[in-house]
Write a protein that holds these residues in place. Structure first.
Motif, PDB file in Angstrom:
ATOM      1  N   ASP A 233       0.824  -1.218   0.000  1.00 32.76           N
ATOM      2  CA  ASP A 233       0.000   0.000   0.000  1.00 32.76           C
ATOM      3  C   ASP A 233       0.856   1.266   0.000  1.00 32.76           C
ATOM      4  OD1 ASP A 233       0.815  -0.562   2.642  1.00 32.76           O
ATOM      5  OD2 ASP A 233      -0.966   0.387   3.512  1.00 32.76           O
ATOM      6  N   LEU A 234       2.031   1.197   0.616  1.00 35.27           N
ATOM      7  CA  LEU A 234       2.936   2.338   0.613  1.00 35.27           C
ATOM      8  C   LEU A 234       3.501   2.579  -0.789  1.00 35.27           C
ATOM      9  CD1 LEU A 234       4.217   4.474   2.461  1.00 35.27           C
ATOM     10  CD2 LEU A 234       6.060   2.860   2.914  1.00 35.27           C
ATOM     11  N   VAL A 235       3.874   1.497  -1.453  1.00 36.60           N
ATOM     12  CA  VAL A 235       4.381   1.618  -2.826  1.00 36.60           C
ATOM     13  C   VAL A 235       3.292   2.177  -3.736  1.00 36.60           C
ATOM     14  CG1 VAL A 235       5.271   0.345  -4.818  1.00 36.60           C
ATOM     15  CG2 VAL A 235       6.082  -0.209  -2.524  1.00 36.60           C
ATOM     16  N   GLU A 236       2.065   1.694  -3.555  1.00 40.27           N
ATOM     17  CA  GLU A 236       0.951   2.200  -4.370  1.00 40.27           C
ATOM     18  C   GLU A 236       0.732   3.690  -4.137  1.00 40.27           C
ATOM     19  OE1 GLU A 236      -2.395  -0.307  -3.470  1.00 40.27           O
ATOM     20  OE2 GLU A 236      -1.374  -2.083  -4.262  1.00 40.27           O
ATOM     21  N   ALA A 237       0.875   4.135  -2.888  1.00 40.58           N
ATOM     22  CA  ALA A 237       0.704   5.563  -2.587  1.00 40.58           C
ATOM     23  C   ALA A 237       1.796   6.386  -3.280  1.00 40.58           C
ATOM     24  CB  ALA A 237       0.738   5.789  -1.075  1.00 40.58           C
ATOM     25  N   TYR A 238       3.034   5.894  -3.246  1.00 37.26           N
ATOM     26  CA  TYR A 238       4.113   6.608  -3.927  1.00 37.26           C
ATOM     27  C   TYR A 238       3.894   6.614  -5.436  1.00 37.26           C
ATOM     28  CZ  TYR A 238       6.994   7.692   0.070  1.00 37.26           C
ATOM     29  OH  TYR A 238       7.466   8.233   1.227  1.00 37.26           O
ATOM     30  N   ASP A 239       3.413   5.508  -5.978  1.00 40.54           N
ATOM     31  CA  ASP A 239       3.124   5.451  -7.413  1.00 40.54           C
ATOM     32  C   ASP A 239       2.041   6.465  -7.786  1.00 40.54           C
ATOM     33  OD1 ASP A 239       5.024   3.509  -7.937  1.00 40.54           O
ATOM     34  OD2 ASP A 239       3.591   1.838  -7.856  1.00 40.54           O
ATOM     35  N   THR A 240       1.008   6.584  -6.938  1.00 39.94           N
ATOM     36  CA  THR A 240      -0.076   7.533  -7.198  1.00 39.94           C
ATOM     37  C   THR A 240       0.462   8.968  -7.182  1.00 39.94           C
ATOM     38  OG1 THR A 240      -1.708   6.037  -6.245  1.00 39.94           O
ATOM     39  CG2 THR A 240      -2.311   8.373  -6.380  1.00 39.94           C
ATOM     40  N   MET A 241       1.268   9.281  -6.156  1.00 37.91           N
ATOM     41  CA  MET A 241       1.843  10.634  -6.071  1.00 37.91           C
ATOM     42  C   MET A 241       2.791  10.893  -7.246  1.00 37.91           C
ATOM     43  SD  MET A 241       2.572  11.249  -2.003  1.00 37.91           S
ATOM     44  CE  MET A 241       3.760   9.925  -1.889  1.00 37.91           C
ATOM     45  N   ALA A 242       3.600   9.900  -7.590  1.00 40.18           N
ATOM     46  CA  ALA A 242       4.552  10.071  -8.687  1.00 40.18           C
ATOM     47  C   ALA A 242       3.825  10.357  -9.997  1.00 40.18           C
ATOM     48  CB  ALA A 242       5.418   8.813  -8.811  1.00 40.18           C
ATOM     49  N   LYS A 243       2.743   9.621 -10.241  1.00 43.70           N
ATOM     50  CA  LYS A 243       1.975   9.836 -11.462  1.00 43.70           C
ATOM     51  C   LYS A 243       1.374  11.239 -11.477  1.00 43.70           C
ATOM     52  CE  LYS A 243      -1.701   7.882 -14.265  1.00 43.70           C
ATOM     53  NZ  LYS A 243      -2.740   6.856 -14.393  1.00 43.70           N
ATOM     54  N   ALA A 244       0.824  11.665 -10.329  1.00 43.06           N
ATOM     55  CA  ALA A 244       0.210  12.995 -10.253  1.00 43.06           C
ATOM     56  C   ALA A 244       1.230  14.098 -10.480  1.00 43.06           C
ATOM     57  CB  ALA A 244      -0.470  13.175  -8.893  1.00 43.06           C
TER      58      ALA A 244
ATOM     59  N   SER B  62      11.064   6.425  -7.688  1.00 41.93           N
ATOM     60  CA  SER B  62      12.362   6.642  -7.044  1.00 41.93           C
ATOM     61  C   SER B  62      12.535   8.105  -6.652  1.00 41.93           C
ATOM     62  CB  SER B  62      13.505   6.218  -7.967  1.00 41.93           C
ATOM     63  OG  SER B  62      13.473   4.830  -8.154  1.00 41.93           O
ATOM     64  N   TRP B  63      12.142   9.013  -7.513  1.00 46.43           N
ATOM     65  CA  TRP B  63      12.253  10.438  -7.215  1.00 46.43           C
ATOM     66  C   TRP B  63      11.419  10.783  -5.991  1.00 46.43           C
ATOM     67  CZ3 TRP B  63       9.189  14.744  -6.705  1.00 46.43           C
ATOM     68  CH2 TRP B  63       9.834  15.988  -6.755  1.00 46.43           C
ATOM     69  N   MET B  64      10.193  10.243  -5.939  1.00 46.66           N
ATOM     70  CA  MET B  64       9.306  10.516  -4.808  1.00 46.66           C
ATOM     71  C   MET B  64       9.891   9.974  -3.504  1.00 46.66           C
ATOM     72  SD  MET B  64       6.769  12.249  -6.027  1.00 46.66           S
ATOM     73  CE  MET B  64       5.826  12.263  -4.522  1.00 46.66           C
ATOM     74  N   MET B  65      10.387   8.758  -3.535  1.00 43.68           N
ATOM     75  CA  MET B  65      10.932   8.157  -2.319  1.00 43.68           C
ATOM     76  C   MET B  65      12.210   8.868  -1.883  1.00 43.68           C
ATOM     77  SD  MET B  65      10.243   4.107  -2.842  1.00 43.68           S
ATOM     78  CE  MET B  65       8.659   3.429  -2.385  1.00 43.68           C
ATOM     79  N   LEU B  66      13.037   9.249  -2.815  1.00 39.96           N
ATOM     80  CA  LEU B  66      14.254   9.984  -2.497  1.00 39.96           C
ATOM     81  C   LEU B  66      13.912  11.327  -1.861  1.00 39.96           C
ATOM     82  CD1 LEU B  66      17.324  10.163  -2.596  1.00 39.96           C
ATOM     83  CD2 LEU B  66      17.122  11.081  -4.906  1.00 39.96           C
ATOM     84  N   ARG B  67      12.906  11.986  -2.381  1.00 40.20           N
ATOM     85  CA  ARG B  67      12.463  13.260  -1.812  1.00 40.20           C
ATOM     86  C   ARG B  67      11.990  13.067  -0.366  1.00 40.20           C
ATOM     87  NH1 ARG B  67       7.625  17.117  -4.107  1.00 40.20           N
ATOM     88  NH2 ARG B  67       8.015  18.813  -2.691  1.00 40.20           N
ATOM     89  N   ALA B  68      11.246  11.993  -0.115  1.00 39.95           N
ATOM     90  CA  ALA B  68      10.756  11.711   1.240  1.00 39.95           C
ATOM     91  C   ALA B  68      11.922  11.430   2.189  1.00 39.95           C
ATOM     92  CB  ALA B  68       9.795  10.533   1.216  1.00 39.95           C
TER      93      ALA B  68
END
Length: 94
Positions: free
Chosen positions: A17-28, A34-40
């Protein structure tokens, strides 16, 4: 111009579910996961908890290298500063 930082590949297990949340944010944001997780991760290091933990670890490492100052030495210096300030105040009041 600054050289880019060296990068190291890491692997970790993350709840789906965490990966899915990052995928949703990344798409938006039209970025990749990777960029989203690195930013976090960077934001965590800049947060109070992350920066305090990092500073504490660096302080312990400095002590391990013998870079600390003896507590009694610090207290002696503080006592001397206080005594000098009190003497100045006594002269002014005197």
């Amino acid at each position: 111009m600054d050289e880019p930082a060296a990068k190291i590949q890491v692997s970790l297990r993350v709840p789906a579910d965490l990966v899915e949340a990052y995928d949703t944010m990344a798409k938006a944001m039209e970025r990749d996961r990777s960029w989203m997780m690195l930013r976090a991760l960077k934001q965590y290091l800049e947060s109070e908890e992350g920066s305090d933990t990092l500073a504490e670890a660096e302080g312990i490492a400095a002590l391990d290298r013998g870079e600390g100052v003896d507590f009694d030495t610090v207290m002696d210096e503080a006592d001397a500063i206080i005594a000098a300030a009190e003497a100045r105040l006594a002269r002014k009041a005197g």
